[in-house]
Write a protein that holds these residues in place. Structure first.
Motif, PDB file in Angstrom:
ATOM      1  N   CYS A  10       0.858  -1.172   0.000  1.00 54.01           N
ATOM      2  CA  CYS A  10       0.000   0.000   0.000  1.00 54.01           C
ATOM      3  C   CYS A  10       0.893   1.221   0.000  1.00 54.01           C
ATOM      4  CB  CYS A  10      -0.894   0.015   1.238  1.00 54.01           C
ATOM      5  SG  CYS A  10      -1.795   1.544   1.406  1.00 54.01           S
ATOM      6  N   VAL A  11       0.491   2.264  -0.675  1.00 50.64           N
ATOM      7  CA  VAL A  11       1.438   3.339  -0.838  1.00 50.64           C
ATOM      8  C   VAL A  11       0.826   4.722  -0.738  1.00 50.64           C
ATOM      9  CG1 VAL A  11       3.341   4.030  -2.298  1.00 50.64           C
ATOM     10  CG2 VAL A  11       2.314   1.835  -2.605  1.00 50.64           C
ATOM     11  N   ALA A  12       1.573   5.607  -0.134  1.00 49.44           N
ATOM     12  CA  ALA A  12       1.358   7.023  -0.332  1.00 49.44           C
ATOM     13  C   ALA A  12       2.151   7.352  -1.596  1.00 49.44           C
ATOM     14  CB  ALA A  12       1.846   7.813   0.849  1.00 49.44           C
ATOM     15  N   LEU A  13       3.426   7.017  -1.600  1.00 46.01           N
ATOM     16  CA  LEU A  13       4.211   7.020  -2.833  1.00 46.01           C
ATOM     17  C   LEU A  13       4.611   5.589  -3.164  1.00 46.01           C
ATOM     18  CD1 LEU A  13       6.456  10.177  -2.530  1.00 46.01           C
ATOM     19  CD2 LEU A  13       4.415   9.830  -3.872  1.00 46.01           C
ATOM     20  N   VAL A  14       5.117   4.857  -2.225  1.00 45.83           N
ATOM     21  CA  VAL A  14       5.438   3.443  -2.397  1.00 45.83           C
ATOM     22  C   VAL A  14       5.310   2.788  -1.029  1.00 45.83           C
ATOM     23  CG1 VAL A  14       7.269   1.795  -2.902  1.00 45.83           C
ATOM     24  CG2 VAL A  14       7.056   3.847  -4.292  1.00 45.83           C
ATOM     25  N   ALA A  15       4.742   1.593  -0.957  1.00 48.59           N
ATOM     26  CA  ALA A  15       4.638   0.920   0.331  1.00 48.59           C
ATOM     27  C   ALA A  15       4.492  -0.576   0.178  1.00 48.59           C
ATOM     28  CB  ALA A  15       3.459   1.471   1.111  1.00 48.59           C
ATOM     29  N   GLY A  70      17.659  15.514  -4.877  1.00 46.38           N
ATOM     30  CA  GLY A  70      16.744  16.474  -4.260  1.00 46.38           C
ATOM     31  C   GLY A  70      17.168  16.841  -2.852  1.00 46.38           C
ATOM     32  N   THR A  71      16.298  17.588  -2.189  1.00 45.11           N
ATOM     33  CA  THR A  71      16.627  18.086  -0.854  1.00 45.11           C
ATOM     34  C   THR A  71      15.634  17.626   0.214  1.00 45.11           C
ATOM     35  OG1 THR A  71      15.376  20.115  -1.284  1.00 45.11           O
ATOM     36  CG2 THR A  71      17.752  20.152  -1.772  1.00 45.11           C
ATOM     37  N   GLY A  72      14.623  16.873  -0.178  1.00 43.83           N
ATOM     38  CA  GLY A  72      13.613  16.430   0.773  1.00 43.83           C
ATOM     39  C   GLY A  72      14.063  15.244   1.616  1.00 43.83           C
ATOM     40  N   VAL A  73      13.208  14.851   2.543  1.00 44.48           N
ATOM     41  CA  VAL A  73      13.469  13.721   3.430  1.00 44.48           C
ATOM     42  C   VAL A  73      12.800  12.472   2.856  1.00 44.48           C
ATOM     43  CG1 VAL A  73      13.101  12.771   5.740  1.00 44.48           C
ATOM     44  CG2 VAL A  73      13.626  15.198   5.457  1.00 44.48           C
ATOM     45  N   VAL A  74      13.570  11.419   2.673  1.00 43.55           N
ATOM     46  CA  VAL A  74      13.049  10.119   2.257  1.00 43.55           C
ATOM     47  C   VAL A  74      12.752   9.352   3.535  1.00 43.55           C
ATOM     48  CG1 VAL A  74      13.571   7.970   1.059  1.00 43.55           C
ATOM     49  CG2 VAL A  74      14.344  10.158   0.114  1.00 43.55           C
ATOM     50  N   GLU A  75      11.526   8.831   3.646  1.00 40.84           N
ATOM     51  CA  GLU A  75      11.127   8.200   4.899  1.00 40.84           C
ATOM     52  C   GLU A  75      10.382   6.891   4.658  1.00 40.84           C
ATOM     53  OE1 GLU A  75       9.844  10.089   8.956  1.00 40.84           O
ATOM     54  OE2 GLU A  75       8.222  10.296   7.494  1.00 40.84           O
ATOM     55  N   SER A  82      -1.716   3.308   8.892  1.00 32.93           N
ATOM     56  CA  SER A  82      -2.538   2.102   8.775  1.00 32.93           C
ATOM     57  C   SER A  82      -1.741   0.902   9.228  1.00 32.93           C
ATOM     58  CB  SER A  82      -2.967   1.878   7.327  1.00 32.93           C
ATOM     59  OG  SER A  82      -3.823   2.895   6.906  1.00 32.93           O
ATOM     60  N   SER A  83      -2.328   0.105  10.079  1.00 29.49           N
ATOM     61  CA  SER A  83      -1.671  -1.105  10.546  1.00 29.49           C
ATOM     62  C   SER A  83      -1.489  -2.071   9.382  1.00 29.49           C
ATOM     63  CB  SER A  83      -2.533  -1.758  11.632  1.00 29.49           C
ATOM     64  OG  SER A  83      -1.932  -2.924  12.091  1.00 29.49           O
ATOM     65  N   GLY A  84      -0.345  -2.727   9.366  1.00 32.39           N
ATOM     66  CA  GLY A  84      -0.114  -3.752   8.367  1.00 32.39           C
ATOM     67  C   GLY A  84       0.489  -3.285   7.067  1.00 32.39           C
ATOM     68  N   TYR A  85       1.079  -2.103   7.029  1.00 39.23           N
ATOM     69  CA  TYR A  85       1.670  -1.603   5.796  1.00 39.23           C
ATOM     70  C   TYR A  85       3.062  -1.040   6.024  1.00 39.23           C
ATOM     71  CZ  TYR A  85      -2.990  -1.991   3.947  1.00 39.23           C
ATOM     72  OH  TYR A  85      -4.196  -2.481   3.570  1.00 39.23           O
ATOM     73  N   TYR A  86       3.856  -1.141   4.973  1.00 40.76           N
ATOM     74  CA  TYR A  86       5.160  -0.486   4.893  1.00 40.76           C
ATOM     75  C   TYR A  86       4.998   0.614   3.857  1.00 40.76           C
ATOM     76  CZ  TYR A  86       9.865   0.399   3.250  1.00 40.76           C
ATOM     77  OH  TYR A  86      11.023   1.012   2.876  1.00 40.76           O
ATOM     78  N   ALA A  87       5.386   1.833   4.169  1.00 39.00           N
ATOM     79  CA  ALA A  87       5.251   2.940   3.222  1.00 39.00           C
ATOM     80  C   ALA A  87       6.581   3.664   3.074  1.00 39.00           C
ATOM     81  CB  ALA A  87       4.182   3.920   3.701  1.00 39.00           C
ATOM     82  N   LEU A  88       6.973   3.907   1.843  1.00 38.68           N
ATOM     83  CA  LEU A  88       8.162   4.706   1.533  1.00 38.68           C
ATOM     84  C   LEU A  88       7.676   5.967   0.855  1.00 38.68           C
ATOM     85  CD1 LEU A  88      11.267   5.041   1.282  1.00 38.68           C
ATOM     86  CD2 LEU A  88      11.049   3.976  -0.974  1.00 38.68           C
ATOM     87  N   SER A  89       8.064   7.119   1.380  1.00 34.09           N
ATOM     88  CA  SER A  89       7.639   8.376   0.772  1.00 34.09           C
ATOM     89  C   SER A  89       8.832   9.247   0.437  1.00 34.09           C
ATOM     90  CB  SER A  89       6.673   9.122   1.697  1.00 34.09           C
ATOM     91  OG  SER A  89       7.295   9.422   2.915  1.00 34.09           O
ATOM     92  N   CYS A  90       8.718   9.910  -0.711  1.00 39.94           N
ATOM     93  CA  CYS A  90       9.718  10.865  -1.185  1.00 39.94           C
ATOM     94  C   CYS A  90       8.955  12.116  -1.623  1.00 39.94           C
ATOM     95  CB  CYS A  90      10.475  10.322  -2.389  1.00 39.94           C
ATOM     96  SG  CYS A  90      11.355   8.781  -2.121  1.00 39.94           S
ATOM     97  N   PRO A  91       9.299  13.290  -1.101  1.00 32.84           N
ATOM     98  CA  PRO A  91       8.585  14.494  -1.523  1.00 32.84           C
ATOM     99  C   PRO A  91       8.896  14.842  -2.976  1.00 32.84           C
ATOM    100  CG  PRO A  91      10.350  15.036   0.007  1.00 32.84           C
ATOM    101  CD  PRO A  91      10.312  13.548  -0.105  1.00 32.84           C
TER     102      PRO A  91
END
Length: 184
Positions: A10-15, A70-75, A82-91
Motif C-alpha cells: 500500500c502506498v502514499a508514494l510506495v509501500a 533532491g533536498t527532501g526527506v526520504v522516509e 494504517s496497521s499492516g503496511y510499509y510505506a516509503l515516501s519521497c517528496p
C-alpha cells in the motif's frame, strides 16, 4: 499449485506489507511492528525492528533508506497511519530507495520452507502506488545461493493489484525449501 500470499503493498508514494495466505502459507511479516527510518542527507540510514516472533519471520526486520536526489526527506514507515503496511515516501523533486531484509538479524532464517511442504510455488504480491516502480525481490538459501526477480508495479491506481512471482521465474537457482534471507 497454490500460490503463497507473501506481500501486500500500500502506498502514499510506495509501500509494502507481507501477510500470510488465507488457508496456508508462510508468514513473512504482518507489518504490525512499528518502525520509522528517514534520510535527509544522502547517506544510508537504517534500523532493525524486533524481536517479534509472532509478526516477523526470523523475529527481526531490517529497513534502510537513502535519498538519491533532491533536498527532501526520504522516509520509510511501518504500522504508521494504517496497521499492516510499509510505506516509503519521497517528496516532490526528491528520489530515494529502500531495502527491507528478513534474516533473523544476521543469523539467517534457519532454512525457512517457502514452498509450504511443496504446496506453494510463487509469491503473491498485492500492491498499490501513485507512482510506478520496480520491486526487486532477492531470496538466498542456506548455501548462500541467490535468486532475483524484478517486478514492475504499475502506478496511478487507488486499487490493489495482484502480482504472482513464480519461483521458476527468478534468475538464479536456489532451494526454496531452505531459505536463509529475503530482501525487497
Amino acid at each position: 499449485m497454490k500460490s503463497k500470499r507473501i506481500l501486500s503493498v500500500c502506498v502514499a508514494l510506495v509501500a509494502l506489507a507481507l501477510v500470510s495466505a488465507p488457508v496456508s502459507g508462510l508468514l513473512i511479516d504482518t507489518f504490525n511492528t512499528s518502525q520509522t527510518v528517514s534520510d535527509n542527507d544522502g547517506t544510508t540510514d537504517f534500523n532493525t525492528a524486533g524481536p517479534d516472533a509472532t509478526n516477523i519471520l526470523g523475529s527481526y526486520r531490517y529497513v534502510e533508506v537513502q535519498r538519491g536526489t533532491g533536498t527532501g526527506v526520504v522516509e520509510a514507515k511501518v504500522n504508521d497511519a494504517s496497521s499492516g503496511y510499509y510505506a516509503l515516501s519521497c517528496p516532490e523533486n526528491t528520489s530515494g530507495r529502500s531495502l527491507i531484509r528478513w534474516d533473523a538479524n544476521g543469523s539467517g532464517l534457519g532454512g525457512a520452507d517457502f514452498t509450504d511442504s511443496g504446496t506453494d510455488d510463487k509469491l503473491h504480491i498485492r500492491a498499490r502506488t501513485d507512482l510506478g516502480y520496480t520491486l526487486l525481490v532477492t531470496a538466498t538459501d542456506t548455501t548462500s545461493s541467490s535468486a532475483t526477480r524484478a517486478q514492475a508495479i504499475a502506478g496511478g491506481s487507488t486499487l490493489f493489484a495482484d502480482y504472482y512471482l513464480d519461483y521458476a521465474s527468478f534468475t538464479g537457482s536456489i532451494d526454496w525449501t531452505d531459505i536463509s534471507k529475503l530482501e525487497f
